[in-house]
Motif scaffolding. Structure first.
Motif, short mmCIF file in Angstrom:
data_model
loop_
_atom_site.label_atom_id
_atom_site.label_comp_id
_atom_site.label_asym_id
_atom_site.label_seq_id
_atom_site.Cartn_x
_atom_site.Cartn_y
_atom_site.Cartn_z
N ASP A 93 4.84 7.07 -8.97
CA ASP A 93 4.66 8.45 -8.47
C ASP A 93 6.00 9.18 -8.43
N TRP B 234 12.18 -4.51 6.16
CA TRP B 234 10.76 -4.16 6.38
C TRP B 234 9.87 -5.39 6.29
N LYS C 50 8.91 6.99 5.89
CA LYS C 50 8.36 8.34 5.70
C LYS C 50 7.40 8.38 4.53
N LEU C 51 7.74 7.68 3.45
CA LEU C 51 6.87 7.72 2.26
C LEU C 51 5.53 7.09 2.58
N GLY C 52 5.59 6.00 3.37
CA GLY C 52 4.35 5.35 3.74
C GLY C 52 3.62 6.19 4.77
N ASP D 205 0.86 -1.19 0.00
CA ASP D 205 0.00 0.00 0.00
C ASP D 205 0.89 1.22 0.00
N GLY D 206 0.25 2.36 -0.18
CA GLY D 206 1.02 3.60 -0.14
C GLY D 206 1.43 4.03 -1.53
N PRO D 207 2.27 5.04 -1.61
CA PRO D 207 2.65 5.59 -2.90
C PRO D 207 3.42 4.56 -3.72
N HIS D 208 3.36 4.73 -5.03
CA HIS D 208 4.08 3.81 -5.92
C HIS D 208 5.46 4.40 -6.20
N PRO E 155 5.95 -0.33 3.45
CA PRO E 155 4.96 0.76 3.48
C PRO E 155 4.84 1.54 2.17
N ALA E 156 5.11 0.91 1.06
CA ALA E 156 4.94 1.58 -0.23
C ALA E 156 4.75 0.50 -1.27
N ARG E 157 4.21 0.89 -2.41
CA ARG E 157 4.13 -0.07 -3.52
C ARG E 157 5.41 0.11 -4.33
#
Ligand code: BES
Ligand code: ZN
Length: 456
Positions: free
Chosen positions: A177, A137, A454-456, A76-79, A145-147
């Motif tokens: 992104d 992680w 942080k991005l997530g 999940d989160g930003p790509h 926490p990100a894609r």
């Protein structure tokens, strides 16, 4: 809090992270040398295997040159698209290496632990910092926490010939992104940094042919033209006494950085004595009247990378060679057009070749300079993460080197790139005895773990 647990896991897993990097370093993936094509494939396959093990959908993707590795992760989160390159520079001169370039060693030099091998810093150590951060992680929390899409190139060190078509053909799949690129360094070996400008590059190979065969330099000397003499005269005129490049129109399109940017650079704590002193030099060799960082980050250059012609082996041979070859590269800055420069350089050389000699040109890479607007929130997130990890404020810097992909991410995919890396000037990239400090590797992994947090 999960970040602390992830960071703790990175610390306890460090020895195994180093072992994994060593495995990759043992593969001699020199992209420019066709004799190492199979090694490049092996490195790509090893990486794809590691990424599969981490739960990515990973594949080695063929190109007309060396393969790419593309891996997609769930999350999940930003790509984010992560980029690194698994190819390395050639190792010669091999006799200047203290240990074999593809037999990596963890060494201690003046109390500092270093990983010594070709590619340790550029770029295998760096790309592994990201993969190991993802591993931590996953291991600690079961997710990232990100894609994440991971894109690893195998031709960066040889001008990225397959990159543009690959990005065009796979544009949708590779557009995220934001891109994260780990192929740059710390500032002054200490300060965490995000690189926001890269120079472009133009490479040309020039061959001047005189007599049909090598000649006796006494029997023919004085009557026959020597191609070494023609070449050195031309190359000797490449710069004037003020360090300015003499190819007509070379500076026409060069853009000056803003006053604000220059002031920013002036505030950085850079010691040219240290930078040049560490390689046994003291005097600035570029255009007069420019600061050292300007010379490196916002001024174009011409460099003669190699010259060969005649006999340079052991002993002496009185020969007048048939051919002389040289390799010349230009570092380009904002607004200079590599193809236009190629034309003006060729015309300038050709005009100086005497009627009895012939000149041929062979093109190498050509890519423009790039610069990045720091507006995307990933810049601030990365800056904070780096500052937290390294215990001092991260800075925005330029770089003298080139990373073609960063410009193409923008022009082809419309995607900005955050360039963060942990290499040190002392790493001797492209040189014998390349190394990566264990500190760079360890804190590099921790840095990306924080960025992902942080991005997530
Ligand atoms: N990692 C370097 C680029 C670099 C060097 C960035 C120093 C920042 C500081 C990269 O792998 C490299 O060496 N690129 C080549 C590209 C070229 C062959 C097209 C370069 O700059 O010579
Ligand atoms: Zn690199």
């Amino acid at each position: 809090m999960s970040l602390d647990a992830v960071l703790a896991r990175i610390d306890t897993d460090l020895d195994r992270s180093v072992e994994r990097l060593m495995t990759l370093l043992r593969i001699p993936s020199i992209s420019t040398d066709p004799a190492h094509a199979a090694d490049c494939r092996e490195a790509a396959e090893w990486l794809a295997g590691e990424l599969e093990d981490l739960g990515f959908d990973a594949a080695v993707r063929p190109t007309p040159g060396r393969p790419m590795v593309v891996a997609h992760g769930a999350g999940d989160g930003p790509h984010v698209l992560f980029y690194g390159h698994y190819d390395v520079q050639p190792v010669d001169p091999l006799d200047l290496w203290d240990t074999p370039p593809f037999e990596p060693e963890l060494q201690e030099v003046d109390g500092v632990k270093v990983i010594r091998a070709r590619g340790a810093s550029d770029d295998k150590g760096q790309l592994m910092t990201f993969i190991e951060a993802v591993r931590a992680w996953k291991a600690e929390t079961g997710a990232v926490p990100a894609r994440i899409t991971i894109f690893l190139e195998g031709e960066e060190e040889s001008g990225s010939p397959s990159l543009i078509p690959f990005l065009e053909e796979n544009a949708q799949e590779l557009t995220a992104d934001i891109a994260l690129i780990c192929d740059t360094g710390l500032f002054a070996d200490r300060v965490p940094a995000i690189t926001t400008r890269l120079r472009g590059l133009l490479g040309e190979e020039i061959t001047i042919t005189g007599p049909r065969i090598d000649l006796h330099s006494g029997h023919y000397g004085g009557m026959a033209m020597n191609p070494n003499r023609v070449m050195t005269k031309i190359l000797g005129g490449l710069h004037d006494e003020n360090g300015r490049v003499q190819v007509p129109g070379f500076y026409d399109d060069v853009e000056e950085p803003s006053e604000e940017l220059l002031a920013d650079w002036a505030s950085l704590d850079f010691s040219v004595e240290e930078f040049l002193g560490s390689v046994g030099l003291k005097d600035l060799a570029g255009e007069k009247g420019r600061t050292p960082l300007e010379l490196n980050w916002s001024r174009p250059t011409a460099e003669i990378n190699g010259i060969s012609g005649g006999y340079a082996g052991a002993g002496f041979k009185t020969v007048l060679p048939s051919k002389c070859t040289s390799k010349v590269s230009f570092r380009l800055v904002a607004n200079q057009d590599p193809l236009k420069l190629r034309e003006s350089f060729r015309a300038w050389v050709t005009a100086q070749v005497p009627a009895d000699c012939k000149v041929e040109f062979h093109p190498h890479g050509a890519g423009p300079a790039s610069s990045f607007d720091t507006g995307h929130p990933a810049f601030a997130a990365t800056r904070e993460a780096l500052s937290d990890e390294w215990g001092q404020e991260a800075v925005y810097i330029g770089a003298g080197g080139s990373i073609p992909v960063a410009g193409y991410f923008k022009s082809i995919l419309g995607m900005d790139s955050v360039l963060a890396g942990f290499a040190k000037d002392s790493d001797a990239i492209h040189s014998p005895n390349e190394k990566y400090d264990l500190e760079s590797y360890h804190k590099g992994i921790r840095s990306w773990a924080r960025v992902l947090g942080k991005l997530g």
